[in-house]
Design an enzyme around this catalytic site. Structure first.
Site, short mmCIF file in Angstrom:
data_model
loop_
_atom_site.label_atom_id
_atom_site.label_comp_id
_atom_site.label_asym_id
_atom_site.label_seq_id
_atom_site.Cartn_x
_atom_site.Cartn_y
_atom_site.Cartn_z
CB CYS A 1 -1.01 -0.02 1.14
SG CYS A 1 -2.39 1.12 0.88
CG HIS B 1 -3.84 -3.42 3.05
ND1 HIS B 1 -3.01 -2.86 4.00
CD2 HIS B 1 -4.34 -2.40 2.32
CE1 HIS B 1 -3.02 -1.54 3.86
NE2 HIS B 1 -3.81 -1.23 2.84
CD GLU C 1 -1.74 -5.53 5.85
OE1 GLU C 1 -2.55 -4.62 6.17
OE2 GLU C 1 -1.42 -5.74 4.66
#
Length: 245
Positions: free
Chosen positions: A111, A219, A221
């Site tokens: 990001c 994202h 994660e």
């Protein structure tokens, strides 16, 4: 027991309570340490107290994370733009990209980190990825819950022959989309790995000076433990830090 590679994870300048803090959301660190199988150290964004050159030789790779802040527009030759900004992070992150490449060490981004690497290498950003009629909406509507922001998703097409297409062995992914800014001009030397349906660059790779570099706009994660595709991104990070990518 063989020691694991050490990953540097960039911190943001945040206010916690009433005090300044160096902060990294745990989900980035936990996903990287678990699925890349690495140790990690937080890299503070305090350019008045240290330089990237002091830190880079002591790390095996760097992960530039997402953040609520935006890269200052002056960093890519523009003006205006909406904050919040974090110029301390800009200075450390962009200079870390340069120093790690000098040392031929891996540079990964998510990001904001994806945007930082592009800027560090001479690219630009656009700030209308949820406002332009030319693009799909890349961020959930204002006012939704934090978790609902990450439920906002779209497909990305993987570029045939690219690193991600090879790693995933399929032509497309469905990814979350939580960004108001994106790639304007892609920096010279970066190879596109994935595009959104509107053509916006969503992932790229390169090997500047032999340094493995891979960054994504989404994202991985978020919810990694239940998403094998997201785990794959961090597997690639672990391979890079071990010289296997």
């Amino acid at each position: 027991m063989t020691s694991r590679p050490v990953l540097g994870v960039i911190a943001c300048n945040r206010i916690v309570g009433t005090e300044p803090a160096q902060a990294v959301m745990e989900r980035y660190i936990r996903a990287a340490m678990t699925y890349a199988d690495v140790a990690a150290l937080i890299v503070p964004s305090l350019p008045d107290l240290m330089t990237a050159g002091e830190v880079a030789p002591r790390l095996d790779g760097i992960l530039l994370t997402g953040s609520p802040s935006n890269v200052a527009t002056t960093r890519y030759g523009d003006d205006g733009g909406e904050g919040p900004f974090d110029e301390g992070r800009d200075e450390i992150a962009l200079s870390m990209v340069d120093r790690m490449i000098d040392l031929q060490k891996p540079v990964f981004g998510i990001c904001r980190g994806f945007q930082e690497i592009n800027v560090a290498l001479g690219g630009t950003l656009r700030r209308d990825t949820s406002a332009s009629d030319e693009l799909i909406r890349h961020h959930a509507p204002d006012g939704v819950s934090f978790g609902a922001m990450f439920d906002h998703r779209h497909p990305v097409e993987l570029v045939e022959g690219g690193m991600l297409a090879e790693a995933y062995a399929k032509p497309a992914l469905d990814v979350n989309s939580v960004h108001y800014q994106g790639i304007g001009k892609l920096a010279d030397g970066l190879a596109i790995e994935a595009r959104a349906p509107d053509g916006l660059v969503e992932a790229y790779s390169a090997r500047p000076n032999g340094a493995p570099l891979l960054a994504v706009q989404w994202h991985p994660e978020w919810g990694t433990e239940s998403d094998p595709d997201s785990q794959t991104y961090f597997h690639l990070l672990g391979k890079a830090l071990r010289g296997e990518l």
